[in-house]
Write a protein that holds these residues in place. Structure first.
Motif, PDB file in Angstrom:
ATOM      1  N   VAL A 257       0.864  -1.177   0.000  1.00  0.00           N
ATOM      2  CA  VAL A 257       0.000   0.000   0.000  1.00  0.00           C
ATOM      3  C   VAL A 257       0.899   1.225   0.000  1.00  0.00           C
ATOM      4  N   GLU A 258       0.645   2.133  -0.931  1.00  0.00           N
ATOM      5  CA  GLU A 258       1.405   3.373  -0.965  1.00  0.00           C
ATOM      6  C   GLU A 258       0.506   4.487  -0.475  1.00  0.00           C
ATOM      7  N   THR A 259       0.713   4.892   0.781  1.00  0.00           N
ATOM      8  CA  THR A 259      -0.118   5.931   1.370  1.00  0.00           C
ATOM      9  C   THR A 259       0.477   7.291   1.034  1.00  0.00           C
ATOM     10  N   ALA A 260      -0.163   8.329   1.543  1.00  0.00           N
ATOM     11  CA  ALA A 260       0.342   9.675   1.292  1.00  0.00           C
ATOM     12  C   ALA A 260       1.677   9.916   1.978  1.00  0.00           C
ATOM     13  N   TYR A 261       2.015   9.094   2.976  1.00  0.00           N
ATOM     14  CA  TYR A 261       3.235   9.324   3.752  1.00  0.00           C
ATOM     15  C   TYR A 261       4.180   8.133   3.771  1.00  0.00           C
ATOM     16  N   HIS A 262       3.691   6.952   3.481  1.00  0.00           N
ATOM     17  CA  HIS A 262       4.511   5.772   3.655  1.00  0.00           C
ATOM     18  C   HIS A 262       4.376   4.787   2.499  1.00  0.00           C
ATOM     19  N   CYS A 263       5.408   4.006   2.351  1.00  0.00           N
ATOM     20  CA  CYS A 263       5.355   2.793   1.543  1.00  0.00           C
ATOM     21  C   CYS A 263       5.159   1.650   2.542  1.00  0.00           C
ATOM     22  N   ALA A 264       3.982   1.040   2.546  1.00  0.00           N
ATOM     23  CA  ALA A 264       3.610   0.128   3.624  1.00  0.00           C
ATOM     24  C   ALA A 264       3.270  -1.263   3.099  1.00  0.00           C
ATOM     25  N   ARG A 265       3.581  -2.240   3.922  1.00  0.00           N
ATOM     26  CA  ARG A 265       3.112  -3.604   3.656  1.00  0.00           C
ATOM     27  C   ARG A 265       3.018  -4.354   4.983  1.00  0.00           C
ATOM     28  N   VAL A 266       2.201  -5.390   4.987  1.00  0.00           N
ATOM     29  CA  VAL A 266       2.015  -6.234   6.164  1.00  0.00           C
ATOM     30  C   VAL A 266       2.475  -7.637   5.833  1.00  0.00           C
ATOM     31  N   GLU A 267       3.363  -8.189   6.645  1.00  0.00           N
ATOM     32  CA  GLU A 267       3.881  -9.530   6.444  1.00  0.00           C
ATOM     33  C   GLU A 267       3.408 -10.449   7.569  1.00  0.00           C
TER      34      GLU A 267
END
Length: 524
Positions: A257-267
């Motif tokens: 997920v590319e949010t407005a502030y972060h490059c995020a993922r859940v593992e």
């Protein structure tokens, strides 16, 4: 190219032949609408590149002042060199033969940017100055330089009347500026919010490439102007374009997920099917056990949990304020260990809150109140003496919001903390530990009692680590905290008193007026 004779002033009739020189005749100018469109597009594309490049390099370098300055500086350098090169070529070649190739090559290099940055980013990860400059140059320089060459090429074609030079140059310069403004606002407010960086970059590459091809066909139809170069070179460029497009679509993407502030993922934790690891900007950020909310995986969260455990008698509810949500690990822990606790969580990234609800078991309700917004602004709206515990966990290993690290922020937090309440702040730093020392000096300028929790090796400056600042206006429960942490086992030290003063030494107190956080964190 067509030429016509020009007589050198001062030559006699008899010397006309020897004094005659040839001067290129200006080819027909581009239609004003087409010229304006090309300048608007090229200038705007540079600013799209500049804005999106910050997001491309962010997962590997963070979004610090140095990174932002580097992207801006590299982009300006590319504009300067590209404009100079475009002007130089415009005086030596027919600009009509160069415009289309410049746009096509800009599209190709834009497409190549994605795989280059994502592969090189893994190698250049961190905050070293050389890595920042190199990765931002890889992200911006080539396509921006090619695009900057477009404007002088167009200007040369439009200068058919020397009496209108100022008008032509001024108009096209104005249109280029408007293109940059439009792209900056459109990218920041619309594109980044609606599309992933990969889509934006691939879309921009296609737009530039197709525009170049269409322009080349148009110019060929008008005057049979051909693109310079041997057929083999043209074929190689076409192949490069296809390869670039392919690489751009398969380049590794560090984000789910590319949010407005972060490059995020859940593992998912391979050793615990209920464990979830939140990764922000390619770094471990939070660990959540969906089956056991009291499980604290990371060491620094265990320290925060220990402080919360000794903040009040066991089981007593608290009013807690959290600066930064992340995976909501600590709010969930407090709800499980102290039923009835009200956790107000300030998280600037609304999409991160939504990700927590989808995948991390975050359930907003009376005891968990996520509030989307900037913690500095939101803390200012809290009543005096309204919190038993304030947890500051908004600093990452690559991103530190400087305005949350100043004395003015600490003063606002002290205003909110009730007598007997505690403030705990997670700080990440690396040798020579300039930032943690400055932050300790800053917090101690507002709170009467302060302590530091950290591994002995980190305190000695042997390695980087998480540091936990514990502060209050009443004496801290340090003995209970030491027992709770098992300090005697040697894995963690609680530093206070004269030993802490010696550690802080003469460190800078950070203020809103002067808080060089990025420089304090910078590594060679």
């Amino acid at each position: 190219m067509d030429t016509s004779p020009t007589t050198v002033p001062g030559a006699t009739k008899g010397s006309v032949t020897s004094a005659t020189v040839t001067e290129p005749v200006q080819r027909r100018a581009l239609p004003n609408g087409l010229a304006s469109t090309l300048v608007f597009l090229a200038s705007g594309a540079v600013l799209v590149l500049e804005t999106v490049s910050l997001r491309l390099v962010g997962p590997y370098l963070g979004v610090t002042l140095q990174v932002t300055s580097s992207v801006i500086g590299v982009a300006l350098g590319a504009i300067a060199y590209g404009a100079w090169l475009g002007g130089w070529l415009a005086d030596r070649r027919d600009p009509r033969t160069l415009l289309a190739p410049a746009l096509v090559l800009a599209g190709i290099t834009t497409a190549i940017t994605l795989p280059v940055v994502r592969y090189a980013g893994e190698v250049l990860r961190g905050g070293a100055t050389t890595g920042i400059l190199l990765l931002t140059a890889l992200a911006v320089f080539l396509p921006a330089a090619l695009l900057a060459a477009v404007t002088p090429l167009v200007v040369k074609l439009q200068l058919s009347d020397l009496n209108r030079t100022g008008q032509v140059v001024g108009r096209l310069s104005s249109i280029g500026t408007l293109g940059g403004i439009t792209a900056t606002l459109g990218t920041g407010f619309v594109l980044v919010a609606a599309l992933p960086s990969t889509v934006i970059m691939v879309g921009l590459a296609l737009l530039l490439g197709l525009t170049g091809l269409a322009l080349g066909y148009y110019l060929w139809r008008q005057e049979r102007t051909s693109v310079p170069g041997r057929p083999g070179i043209k074929a190689a460029v076409a192949l490069l374009g296809l390869v670039a497009a392919g690489l751009a679509t398969v380049a590794p993407n560090p984000c789910d997920v590319e949010t407005a502030y972060h490059c995020a993922r859940v593992e998912v934790d391979a050793e615990n099917p209920d464990g979830r690891l939140l990764v922000l900007n390619s770094a471990w950020h939070s660990y959540v056990d969906l089956a056991d909310p009291t499980h604290l995986e990371f060491e620094y969260t265990q320290w925060i949990g220990a402080v919360a455990d000794v903040a009040a008698p066991a089981g007593q509810r608290l009013d807690a304020v959290h600066l930064g949500g992340g995976g909501f690990t600590i709010p969930t822990y407090l709800s499980a260990t102290r039923p009835g606790t009200v956790n107000t969580v300030f998280e600037i990234d609304g999409e991160l809150v939504e990700l927590g609800e989808r995948e991390l078991g975050v359930k907003p309700g009376p005891e968990l109140r996520p509030v989307v917004g900037d913690a500095r602004m939101l803390v200012g709206d809290l009543p005096d003496d309204s919190a038993d515990l304030v947890v500051g966990d908004a600093f990452g290993h690559l991103v530190v919001p400087w305005h949350l690290a100043t004395r003015e922020m600490a003063a606002d937090i002290r205003r909110v903390v009730r007598p007997g309440g505690l403030y705990v702040q997670n700080v990440i730093d690396y040798p020579p530990l300039r930032f943690i020392r400055a932050e300790l000096a800053t917090v101690s300028a507002e709170f009467s009692h302060i302590a530091l929790v950290a591994p002995p090796a980190a305190i000695s400056g042997a390695r980087g680590a998480n540091f936990l600042i514990v502060a209050a206006d009443t004496p801290l429960p340090l003995e209970a905290l030491r027992q709770r942490l098992g300090e005697n086992e040697g894995s963690v030290t609680v530093l206070d008193g004269a030993a802490l003063d010696q550690f802080i030494d003469d460190a800078l107190v950070l203020t809103d007026e002067f808080a060089p956080v990025d420089q304090l964190l910078a590594t060679a």
